[in-house]
Design a protein around this motif. Structure first.
Motif, PDB file in Angstrom:
ATOM      1  N   TYR A  23       0.829  -1.198   0.000  1.00 49.63           N
ATOM      2  CA  TYR A  23       0.000   0.000   0.000  1.00 49.63           C
ATOM      3  C   TYR A  23       0.865   1.251   0.000  1.00 49.63           C
ATOM      4  O   TYR A  23       1.855   1.330   0.724  1.00 49.63           O
ATOM      5  CB  TYR A  23      -0.880  -0.013   1.250  1.00 49.63           C
ATOM      6  N   GLN A  24       0.476   2.231  -0.809  1.00 51.12           N
ATOM      7  CA  GLN A  24       1.169   3.519  -0.822  1.00 51.12           C
ATOM      8  C   GLN A  24       0.223   4.569  -0.240  1.00 51.12           C
ATOM      9  O   GLN A  24      -0.838   4.836  -0.808  1.00 51.12           O
ATOM     10  CB  GLN A  24       1.568   3.906  -2.237  1.00 51.12           C
ATOM     11  N   ASP A  25       0.596   5.147   0.904  1.00 44.37           N
ATOM     12  CA  ASP A  25      -0.280   6.125   1.547  1.00 44.37           C
ATOM     13  C   ASP A  25      -0.144   7.497   0.890  1.00 44.37           C
ATOM     14  O   ASP A  25       0.636   7.690  -0.052  1.00 44.37           O
ATOM     15  CB  ASP A  25      -0.054   6.172   3.059  1.00 44.37           C
ATOM     16  N   LYS A  26      -0.894   8.478   1.396  1.00 43.91           N
ATOM     17  CA  LYS A  26      -0.925   9.802   0.759  1.00 43.91           C
ATOM     18  C   LYS A  26       0.405  10.549   0.853  1.00 43.91           C
ATOM     19  O   LYS A  26       0.638  11.479   0.092  1.00 43.91           O
ATOM     20  CB  LYS A  26      -2.053  10.646   1.329  1.00 43.91           C
ATOM     21  N   THR A  27       1.304  10.122   1.749  1.00 44.68           N
ATOM     22  CA  THR A  27       2.638  10.721   1.820  1.00 44.68           C
ATOM     23  C   THR A  27       3.641   9.945   0.969  1.00 44.68           C
ATOM     24  O   THR A  27       4.837  10.193   1.045  1.00 44.68           O
ATOM     25  CB  THR A  27       3.150  10.799   3.274  1.00 44.68           C
ATOM     26  N   GLU A  28       3.132   8.983   0.203  1.00 43.65           N
ATOM     27  CA  GLU A  28       3.901   8.121  -0.699  1.00 43.65           C
ATOM     28  C   GLU A  28       4.762   7.085   0.015  1.00 43.65           C
ATOM     29  O   GLU A  28       5.640   6.474  -0.570  1.00 43.65           O
ATOM     30  CB  GLU A  28       4.729   8.954  -1.685  1.00 43.65           C
ATOM     31  N   LYS A  29       4.498   6.868   1.300  1.00 40.85           N
ATOM     32  CA  LYS A  29       5.179   5.805   2.041  1.00 40.85           C
ATOM     33  C   LYS A  29       4.558   4.472   1.629  1.00 40.85           C
ATOM     34  O   LYS A  29       3.340   4.330   1.565  1.00 40.85           O
ATOM     35  CB  LYS A  29       5.006   6.016   3.543  1.00 40.85           C
ATOM     36  N   ILE A  30       5.400   3.492   1.367  1.00 42.93           N
ATOM     37  CA  ILE A  30       4.941   2.168   0.942  1.00 42.93           C
ATOM     38  C   ILE A  30       5.099   1.199   2.104  1.00 42.93           C
ATOM     39  O   ILE A  30       6.170   1.122   2.715  1.00 42.93           O
ATOM     40  CB  ILE A  30       5.716   1.684  -0.295  1.00 42.93           C
ATOM     41  N   THR A  31       4.006   0.485   2.418  1.00 40.13           N
ATOM     42  CA  THR A  31       4.036  -0.495   3.501  1.00 40.13           C
ATOM     43  C   THR A  31       3.413  -1.807   3.030  1.00 40.13           C
ATOM     44  O   THR A  31       2.637  -1.833   2.076  1.00 40.13           O
ATOM     45  CB  THR A  31       3.263  -0.003   4.742  1.00 40.13           C
ATOM     46  N   GLN A  32       3.763  -2.867   3.715  1.00 39.76           N
ATOM     47  CA  GLN A  32       3.150  -4.177   3.478  1.00 39.76           C
ATOM     48  C   GLN A  32       2.327  -4.493   4.712  1.00 39.76           C
ATOM     49  O   GLN A  32       2.812  -4.382   5.838  1.00 39.76           O
ATOM     50  CB  GLN A  32       4.216  -5.242   3.259  1.00 39.76           C
ATOM     51  N   ARG A  33       1.080  -4.876   4.489  1.00 41.46           N
ATOM     52  CA  ARG A  33       0.169  -5.155   5.603  1.00 41.46           C
ATOM     53  C   ARG A  33      -0.664  -6.400   5.319  1.00 41.46           C
ATOM     54  O   ARG A  33      -0.930  -6.720   4.175  1.00 41.46           O
ATOM     55  CB  ARG A  33      -0.785  -3.986   5.820  1.00 41.46           C
ATOM     56  N   LYS A  34      -1.098  -7.028   6.385  1.00 39.37           N
ATOM     57  CA  LYS A  34      -2.074  -8.111   6.285  1.00 39.37           C
ATOM     58  C   LYS A  34      -3.385  -7.536   6.807  1.00 39.37           C
ATOM     59  O   LYS A  34      -3.413  -6.953   7.888  1.00 39.37           O
ATOM     60  CB  LYS A  34      -1.646  -9.314   7.119  1.00 39.37           C
ATOM     61  N   ILE A  35      -4.468  -7.674   6.012  1.00 38.65           N
ATOM     62  CA  ILE A  35      -5.745  -7.096   6.401  1.00 38.65           C
ATOM     63  C   ILE A  35      -6.871  -8.119   6.278  1.00 38.65           C
ATOM     64  O   ILE A  35      -6.783  -9.044   5.482  1.00 38.65           O
ATOM     65  CB  ILE A  35      -6.094  -5.843   5.573  1.00 38.65           C
ATOM     66  N   GLU A  36      -7.905  -7.909   7.080  1.00 39.51           N
ATOM     67  CA  GLU A  36      -9.132  -8.693   6.980  1.00 39.51           C
ATOM     68  C   GLU A  36     -10.208  -7.747   6.443  1.00 39.51           C
ATOM     69  O   GLU A  36     -10.538  -6.745   7.076  1.00 39.51           O
ATOM     70  CB  GLU A  36      -9.541  -9.236   8.342  1.00 39.51           C
ATOM     71  N   VAL A  37     -10.731  -8.055   5.260  1.00 38.73           N
ATOM     72  CA  VAL A  37     -11.658  -7.176   4.556  1.00 38.73           C
ATOM     73  C   VAL A  37     -13.060  -7.276   5.152  1.00 38.73           C
ATOM     74  O   VAL A  37     -13.605  -8.375   5.307  1.00 38.73           O
ATOM     75  CB  VAL A  37     -11.694  -7.537   3.051  1.00 38.73           C
ATOM     76  N   HIS A  38     -13.657  -6.110   5.486  1.00 38.67           N
ATOM     77  CA  HIS A  38     -15.012  -6.054   6.032  1.00 38.67           C
ATOM     78  C   HIS A  38     -16.023  -5.548   5.007  1.00 38.67           C
ATOM     79  O   HIS A  38     -17.159  -6.000   5.000  1.00 38.67           O
ATOM     80  CB  HIS A  38     -15.058  -5.184   7.284  1.00 38.67           C
ATOM     81  N   SER A  39     -15.613  -4.576   4.174  1.00 40.86           N
ATOM     82  CA  SER A  39     -16.501  -4.085   3.122  1.00 40.86           C
ATOM     83  C   SER A  39     -15.679  -3.434   2.021  1.00 40.86           C
ATOM     84  O   SER A  39     -14.574  -2.948   2.266  1.00 40.86           O
ATOM     85  CB  SER A  39     -17.540  -3.100   3.667  1.00 40.86           C
ATOM     86  N   ILE A  40     -16.249  -3.454   0.824  1.00 43.18           N
ATOM     87  CA  ILE A  40     -15.639  -2.812  -0.334  1.00 43.18           C
ATOM     88  C   ILE A  40     -16.741  -1.994  -0.993  1.00 43.18           C
ATOM     89  O   ILE A  40     -17.767  -2.540  -1.407  1.00 43.18           O
ATOM     90  CB  ILE A  40     -15.081  -3.845  -1.335  1.00 43.18           C
ATOM     91  N   ARG A  41     -16.518  -0.667  -1.053  1.00 43.96           N
ATOM     92  CA  ARG A  41     -17.552   0.196  -1.610  1.00 43.96           C
ATOM     93  C   ARG A  41     -16.940   1.516  -2.082  1.00 43.96           C
ATOM     94  O   ARG A  41     -16.144   2.119  -1.355  1.00 43.96           O
ATOM     95  CB  ARG A  41     -18.610   0.470  -0.547  1.00 43.96           C
ATOM     96  N   ASP A  42     -17.320   1.941  -3.259  1.00 45.32           N
ATOM     97  CA  ASP A  42     -16.896   3.234  -3.807  1.00 45.32           C
ATOM     98  C   ASP A  42     -15.379   3.435  -3.757  1.00 45.32           C
ATOM     99  O   ASP A  42     -14.894   4.516  -3.412  1.00 45.32           O
ATOM    100  CB  ASP A  42     -17.590   4.387  -3.073  1.00 45.32           C
ATOM    101  N   GLY A  43     -14.640   2.385  -4.084  1.00 43.81           N
ATOM    102  CA  GLY A  43     -13.187   2.499  -4.128  1.00 43.81           C
ATOM    103  C   GLY A  43     -12.502   2.495  -2.777  1.00 43.81           C
ATOM    104  O   GLY A  43     -11.310   2.762  -2.681  1.00 43.81           O
ATOM    105  N   ARG A  44     -13.255   2.194  -1.729  1.00 42.15           N
ATOM    106  CA  ARG A  44     -12.692   2.152  -0.374  1.00 42.15           C
ATOM    107  C   ARG A  44     -12.864   0.749   0.218  1.00 42.15           C
ATOM    108  O   ARG A  44     -13.920   0.145   0.085  1.00 42.15           O
ATOM    109  CB  ARG A  44     -13.378   3.165   0.532  1.00 42.15           C
ATOM    110  N   ILE A  45     -11.824   0.290   0.864  1.00 44.42           N
ATOM    111  CA  ILE A  45     -11.852  -1.019   1.509  1.00 44.42           C
ATOM    112  C   ILE A  45     -11.768  -0.794   3.013  1.00 44.42           C
ATOM    113  O   ILE A  45     -10.771  -0.275   3.516  1.00 44.42           O
ATOM    114  CB  ILE A  45     -10.683  -1.899   1.027  1.00 44.42           C
ATOM    115  N   ARG A  46     -12.840  -1.152   3.713  1.00 50.07           N
ATOM    116  CA  ARG A  46     -12.840  -1.079   5.172  1.00 50.07           C
ATOM    117  C   ARG A  46     -12.348  -2.431   5.681  1.00 50.07           C
ATOM    118  O   ARG A  46     -12.862  -3.470   5.271  1.00 50.07           O
ATOM    119  CB  ARG A  46     -14.235  -0.771   5.698  1.00 50.07           C
ATOM    120  N   ALA A  47     -11.359  -2.379   6.554  1.00 52.15           N
ATOM    121  CA  ALA A  47     -10.715  -3.618   6.982  1.00 52.15           C
ATOM    122  C   ALA A  47     -10.109  -3.450   8.363  1.00 52.15           C
ATOM    123  O   ALA A  47      -9.943  -2.327   8.851  1.00 52.15           O
ATOM    124  CB  ALA A  47      -9.621  -3.998   5.988  1.00 52.15           C
ATOM    125  N   THR A  48      -9.772  -4.570   8.960  1.00 48.78           N
ATOM    126  CA  THR A  48      -8.942  -4.556  10.152  1.00 48.78           C
ATOM    127  C   THR A  48      -7.525  -4.830   9.695  1.00 48.78           C
ATOM    128  O   THR A  48      -7.272  -5.820   9.007  1.00 48.78           O
ATOM    129  CB  THR A  48      -9.382  -5.636  11.157  1.00 48.78           C
TER     130      THR A  48
END
Length: 65
Positions: free
Chosen positions: A13-38
């Motif tokens: 993932y590249q955040d708004k400051t252009e920092k790149i991170t690797q994460r493991k997430i559990e997806v809760h919803s996907i809507r309008d280009g946004r992924i809500r997750a833990t």
């Protein structure tokens, strides 16, 4: 292959400051280009922009007998 609700995935993932991170997430919803997750990396709720996910793959969860 599409990401789906209830799935656990690893993302690059590249955040708004252009920092790149690797994460493991559990997806809760996907809507309008946004992924809500833990985020399992920080154990906190997050919203990720689909457009900022550089790469993703399903995790190989280990099942024990």
């Amino acid at each position: 292959m599409k990401m789906s609700v209830g799935q656990t995935v690893e993302i690059i993932y590249q955040d708004k400051t252009e920092k790149i991170t690797q994460r493991k997430i559990e997806v809760h919803s996907i809507r309008d280009g946004r992924i809500r997750a833990t985020c399992l990396t920080t154990n906190s709720p997050r919203v990720f922009l689909e457009s900022s996910i550089l790469s993703w793959q399903p995790t190989q969860e280990k099942r024990y007998a």
